[in-house]
Design an enzyme around this catalytic site. Structure first.
Site, PDB file in Angstrom:
ATOM      1  N   ASP A 174      11.874  -9.336  38.947  1.00 36.06           N
ATOM      2  CA  ASP A 174      11.656  -9.489  40.384  1.00 36.06           C
ATOM      3  C   ASP A 174      12.856 -10.149  41.081  1.00 36.06           C
ATOM      4  O   ASP A 174      13.856 -10.479  40.436  1.00 36.06           O
ATOM      5  CB  ASP A 174      10.359 -10.304  40.583  1.00 36.06           C
ATOM      6  CG  ASP A 174       9.512  -9.762  41.713  1.00 36.06           C
ATOM      7  OD1 ASP A 174      10.080  -9.280  42.708  1.00 36.06           O
ATOM      8  OD2 ASP A 174       8.268  -9.851  41.623  1.00 36.06           O
TER       9      ASP A 174
ATOM     10  N   ASP B   2       6.118  -4.144  48.696  1.00 29.16           N
ATOM     11  CA  ASP B   2       4.898  -4.209  47.877  1.00 29.16           C
ATOM     12  C   ASP B   2       3.790  -3.292  48.409  1.00 29.16           C
ATOM     13  O   ASP B   2       3.527  -3.261  49.608  1.00 29.16           O
ATOM     14  CB  ASP B   2       4.351  -5.644  47.860  1.00 29.16           C
ATOM     15  CG  ASP B   2       5.113  -6.504  46.874  1.00 29.16           C
ATOM     16  OD1 ASP B   2       6.220  -6.108  46.452  1.00 29.16           O
ATOM     17  OD2 ASP B   2       4.601  -7.587  46.535  1.00 29.16           O
TER      18      ASP B   2
HETATM   19  C1  GLA Z   1       6.547  -9.367  43.998  1.00 25.11           C
HETATM   20  C2  GLA Z   1       6.532  -7.983  43.368  1.00 25.11           C
HETATM   21  C3  GLA Z   1       5.085  -7.620  43.009  1.00 25.11           C
HETATM   22  C4  GLA Z   1       4.515  -8.650  42.052  1.00 25.11           C
HETATM   23  C5  GLA Z   1       4.610 -10.041  42.660  1.00 25.11           C
HETATM   24  C6  GLA Z   1       4.263 -11.131  41.668  1.00 25.11           C
HETATM   25  O1  GLA Z   1       5.913  -9.401  45.224  1.00 25.11           O
HETATM   26  O2  GLA Z   1       7.084  -7.034  44.225  1.00 25.11           O
HETATM   27  O3  GLA Z   1       5.039  -6.326  42.430  1.00 25.11           O
HETATM   28  O4  GLA Z   1       5.214  -8.590  40.830  1.00 25.11           O
HETATM   29  O5  GLA Z   1       5.938 -10.312  43.113  1.00 25.11           O
HETATM   30  O6  GLA Z   1       4.349 -12.420  42.211  1.00 25.11           O
END
Ligand code: GLA
Length: 380
Positions: free
Chosen positions: A126, A183
């Site tokens: 991430d 997301d």
């Molecule tokens: C980010 C990523 C998500 C998930 C969250 C976890 O937002 O894009 O897919 O992994 O972190 O905290």
């Protein structure tokens, strides 16, 4: 090379977020095998954020939270492997993960070694809390190099959400897939937004480093960590179809222990999965169409390895509509003496042949038609 077609599996984040534990993960492994998901191609079981303690140990290593994972991660990995699945984990290029747990910045090599020791096969990486003075490409290169030298094949799943022009530099880092979107959440608007976010970056997908449109929300129906309004089955079917026609990785995000039959059928449609997993992994193309094709009414095509074409017609609106497409746009003007034989993968139509060089199709609200089309002689 660890994977030559878009990776498929299940990831804990969409439904469980912080609420993860060993028992649930082991059950998920059981279900992936017993319900036939592995057989359909879903092979990676990935634990997302929130698995570790808040502090590293005295050797600077990450430690699995013993309350959530009482037997440690190697135990989980061994169980997952015994089932014939592959095991995925999560870290982040910043000081902290997005949920605030320790991340891999300045610990890239020790963390890669730890993951290798535990038997990890997939690392989602991430981009939260990253350095503001070191460009992302250097952060991802570090982990790419660390993974490539950790002594184990670990699929590198970059997750910098397309930020900082990720598409320009991600392939050079050794990543095998990269999040080309923000997301996902469990709402139709999210599916529409993520689909449109791909428009400018379609040419960057391909063998070796797939554009990742984020985990599937099929079957969540408004429950779980990224739940919002939820969707109906037509919308879930179109969501799955867009991801597959685009050639995105397919990571399930719902609780697969309690799927509805409809959600199960949507995620296990073999003909659709075959389009997603087509070995040529060609770039998908957005077509112009000749009538009524607008920002929310879309046609995509992808050239498949055996000469067939995948053709997806999508109505992103809440109104009925019609779509018209001239086969000239697919390289099949009538002068070639060829046309398309259409096979609809959801069973919405009997197989049929385009007879006059033009396809006209009706679509209900939010619905789609996905064809595997083969080139045949045009008979007058
Ligand atoms: C980010 C990523 C998500 C998930 C969250 C976890 O937002 O894009 O897919 O992994 O972190 O905290």
């Amino acid at each position: 090379m660890v994977k030559l077609t878009p990776p498929m599996g299940w990831n804990s984040w969409n439904t469980f977020g912080n609420d993860i534990n060993e028992q649930m993960i082991l059950e998920m492994a059981d279900f992936m095998v017993e319900r036939g998901f592995l057989e359909k191609g879903y092979e990676y079981l990935v634990i997302d954020d929130c698995w570790s303690l808040r502090e590293r140990d005295h050797d600077g290593k990450l430690v699995a939270d013993p309350e959530k994972f009482p037997h440690g991660m190697k135990y989980v990995a061994d169980y997952v492997h015994e089932k014939g699945l592959k095991f995925g984990m999560y870290s982040c290029a910043g000081n902290l993960t997005c949920a605030g747990y320790p991340a891999s910045f300045e610990h890239e090599f020790v963390d890669a070694a730890t993951f290798a020791e535990w038997g990890v096969d997939f690392l989602k990486y991430d981009y939260c809390y990253h350095s503001s003075i070191i460009p992302g490409k250097y952060l991802y290169r570090r982990m790419g190099t660390a993974l490539a030298n950790c002594g184990r094949d670990i699929l590198f799943s970059a997750c910098s959400w397309g930020a900082d022009q990720t598409h320009e530099w991600i392939k050079e880092t050794g990543a095998h897939m990269w999040r080309s979107t923000g997301d996902v959440n469990d709402s139709w608007q999210s599916i529409v937004d993520l689909t449109k976010q791909q428009d400018a970056i379609l040419p960057f997908a391909g063998v070796g480093c797939f554009n990742d449109m984020d985990m599937l929300v099929v079957g969540m129906y408004g429950k779980g960590n990224v739940a919002l309004t939820g969707m109906n089955d037509t919308q879930y079917k179109s969501h799955m179809s867009i991801w597959a026609v685009m050639g995105s990785p397919l990571m399930m995000g719902a609780d697969i222990r309690s799927l509805t039959p409809a959600a199960y059928d949507i995620m296990t449609n073999e003909e659709l999965i075959a389009i997603d997993q087509d070995p040529a992994c060609r770039q998908v193309c957005k077509l112009e169409g000749i009538w009524n094709v607008a920002d929310n009414i879309r046609i995509y095509y992808r050239a498949l390895a055996n000469g067939d074409l995948a053709l997806g017609l999508f109505n992103l609106t809440g109104e009925k509509t019609s779509i018209r497409l001239n086969l000239d746009e697919l390289g099949l003007p009538m002068s070639t003496g060829k046309t398309l034989r259409l096979h609809e993968v959801w069973g919405a139509e009997e197989d049929n042949t385009v007879t006059n060089g033009t396809m006209t199709k009706k679509l209900e609200a939010y619905d789609c038609l996905v064809y595997r089309a083969s080139v045949v002689d045009l008979k007058y």
